[in-house]
Design an enzyme around this catalytic site. Structure first.
Site, PDB file in Angstrom:
ATOM      1  N   GLU A 122       2.850  10.748 -41.358  1.00  0.00           N
ATOM      2  CA  GLU A 122       1.779  11.349 -40.559  1.00  0.00           C
ATOM      3  C   GLU A 122       0.412  11.067 -41.171  1.00  0.00           C
ATOM      4  OE1 GLU A 122       2.956  15.354 -41.079  1.00  0.00           O
ATOM      5  OE2 GLU A 122       4.809  15.141 -39.935  1.00  0.00           O
ATOM      6  N   CYS A 161     -30.783  24.833 -40.440  1.00  0.00           N
ATOM      7  CA  CYS A 161     -31.308  25.897 -41.303  1.00  0.00           C
ATOM      8  C   CYS A 161     -30.222  26.481 -42.202  1.00  0.00           C
ATOM      9  CB  CYS A 161     -31.947  26.975 -40.435  1.00  0.00           C
ATOM     10  SG  CYS A 161     -33.151  26.255 -39.322  1.00  0.00           S
TER      11      CYS A 161
HETATM   12  C1  LIG Z   1      -3.668  17.018 -41.683  1.00  0.00           C
HETATM   13  C2  LIG Z   1      -2.233  16.679 -41.687  1.00  0.00           C
HETATM   14  C3  LIG Z   1      -1.836  15.348 -41.834  1.00  0.00           C
HETATM   15  C4  LIG Z   1      -2.795  14.226 -42.082  1.00  0.00           C
HETATM   16  O1  LIG Z   1      -3.407  14.315 -43.309  1.00  0.00           O
HETATM   17  P1  LIG Z   1      -4.265  13.070 -43.858  1.00  0.00           P
HETATM   18  O2  LIG Z   1      -4.691  13.480 -45.193  1.00  0.00           O
HETATM   19  O3  LIG Z   1      -5.411  12.895 -42.921  1.00  0.00           O
HETATM   20  O4  LIG Z   1      -3.375  11.896 -43.862  1.00  0.00           O
HETATM   21  C5  LIG Z   1      -0.493  15.067 -41.757  1.00  0.00           C
HETATM   22  N1  LIG Z   1       0.430  16.043 -41.539  1.00  0.00           N
HETATM   23  C6  LIG Z   1       0.068  17.333 -41.395  1.00  0.00           C
HETATM   24  C7  LIG Z   1       1.118  18.350 -41.164  1.00  0.00           C
HETATM   25  C8  LIG Z   1      -1.264  17.695 -41.476  1.00  0.00           C
HETATM   26  O5  LIG Z   1      -1.615  18.975 -41.354  1.00  0.00           O
END
Ligand SMILES: *Cc1c(COP(=O)(O)O)cnc(C)c1O
Length: 431
Positions: free
Chosen positions: A287, A356
């Protein structure tokens, strides 16, 4: 690594002069390189080729439809965290069947929508959520695919606001409790146990915490996979990128330094993880968010004023923390370079926005080339957690976004009109 470089004295994205884009679309302006988006996706995809794998772009990092379409066309799935994000996937032409749904607070309506769209998996963050998904699925006469997000209690060694894999965090189910949860989940009629997921944090610049977490969770995955016929193991996102100067300004010599050798490349990442993951025989999900989009974007801003106080040189620009909140929120570093390369001495400067708040700054006491009113600056590596975190604070309209591909460019989100900011607000009849 990315597509922004000086040609002569002018900053280019691909074959397009950044200045020409600012002339056309104004400032502040986000510019994304499609070439970099594609390149980073493919590098990661190729590095993992020995595995049966699926990249699910963590779209919270950058959810512009054109960016998402770029990844969808490369076969990417998406890591979504809300109904809005899943609807965006569909709007961008992505496939809900390649989507995983993360987040600790999924509502009944969100679960129902995701079930109707046939997403690949819910990444469950608590037992009450599991029971809720089972209940909603039963009502819809469906079977919900789920994975539990295991919290491996490994410190990713990153900024506190982006560490997610320790027991100090709200995320996931504690390592020790996961087996019990699977045993109970297996008895739920409308749940199908499909995988196991983890995500330990963001902007990890070393492979070690990833490898540690995988090693720690590996015996658990094996056990659960055998017992519950799991199909996948998701190792989450978090691959860090380089925000530091020499790289961002395209200095080739920098790549030979020892700092460069330590960069977490897809090759380093894959080399450490493939030997651990291959024997599992499971499909591996990733991911990545920041890695795919971070270096692919810049934020261009115009210098409005130079201001000297007793101690400081302030460069006041037309972008602000409402456009890019990372420095204020995470103390982040973004390299700042002029669109027209300057020679001569540098001057210690604070680049600040018009909002601000004292937190409204992009850098402090940084040696920068001398600039003048009307010059433009580029904040580099602003493609991740940039525009998506923008707000209308101080009733400032949202910036425009442009996508560049070679010599082509397209406005992929027009600048928000000021009336649009309050158009849905109502003054009650009693006034
Ligand atoms: C935010 C997130 C990601 C991605 O994180 P990066 O640091 O942008 O690669 C992947 N998996 C989950 C569950 C996340 O919350």
């Amino acid at each position: 690594m990315h597509d922004f470089r000086y040609v002569g004295k002018k900053l280019f994205c691909g074959r397009v002069a950044v200045e020409s884009l600012v002339k056309k679309h104004g400032s502040p302006l986000y510019i994304y390189s499609q070439h970099t988006l594609t390149d980073h996706f493919q590098k990661l995809d190729h590095a993992l080729a020995p595995l049966d794998h699926l990249i699910c772009f963590a779209m919270k990092a950058n959810s512009n439809l054109a960016v998402m379409r770029t990844f969808a066309n490369l076969g990417s799935g998406f890591d979504v965290v809300s109904e809005g994000e899943l609807r965006r996937v569909i709007a961008a032409g992505g496939d809900p069947r390649k989507c995983v749904f993360a987040g600790v607070g999924k509502t009944e309506l969100e679960i129902e929508f995701a079930l109707r769209k046939g997403i690949y998996c819910f990444n469950v963050e608590s037992e009450p959520e599991l029971l809720r998904i089972n209940r909603v699925a039963a009502r819809l006469k469906k079977v919900a695919p789920v994975a539990v997000r295991v919290n491996p209690n490994v410190d990713a060694g990153t900024h506190a606001k982006i560490t997610t894999g320790t027991y100090e965090n709200k995320f996931g189910i504690a390592f020790e409790q996961v087996e019990g949860v699977y045993a109970r989940a297996a008895k739920l009629k409308n749940i199908r146990l499909r995988g196991l997921q983890m995500h330990i944090g963001s902007q990890l610049t070393e492979v070690r915490p990833f490898a540690l977490a995988v090693k720690k969770v590996l015996p658990l995955v094996q056990k659960l996979a055998a017992k519950h016929h799991l199909e996948f193991f998701s190792i989450g996102g978090g691959i860090g990128i380089v925000y530091q100067p020499a790289l961002a300004s395209g200095d080739a010599a920098w790549w030979k330094t020892s700092a460069a050798k330590k960069i977490l490349t897809p090759q380093t990442y894959a080399a450490a993880l493939l030997p651990l993951l291959r024997p599992l025989g499971l499909k591996i999900l990733l991911e990545p968010g920041r890695f795919l989009v971070g270096n692919a974007g810049i934020l261009v801003t115009r210098v409005e004023y130079l201001k000297r106080t007793g101690r400081k040189n302030f460069v006041i620009v037309d972008a602000a923390m409402n456009d890019l909140i990372r420095p204020a929120f995470y103390d982040s570093y973004h390299e700042i370079i002029p669109l027209t390369k300057k020679g001569g001495a540098t001057i210690s400067s604070d680049v600040v926005g018009p909002i601000c708040e004292s937190g409204d700054y992009f850098c402090k006491d940084r040696p920068l080339p001398k600039v003048g009113e009307g010059d433009h600056l580029a904040l580099l590596s602003a493609g991740a957690y940039g525009f998506v975190m923008a707000s209308n604070y101080n009733s400032r309209g949202l910036a425009a976004e442009v996508l560049v591909n070679g010599n082509k460019s397209a406005l992929v989100r027009p600048r928000q009109g000021l009336e649009e900011i309050w158009q849905s607000e109502r003054v009650p009849g009693w006034m």
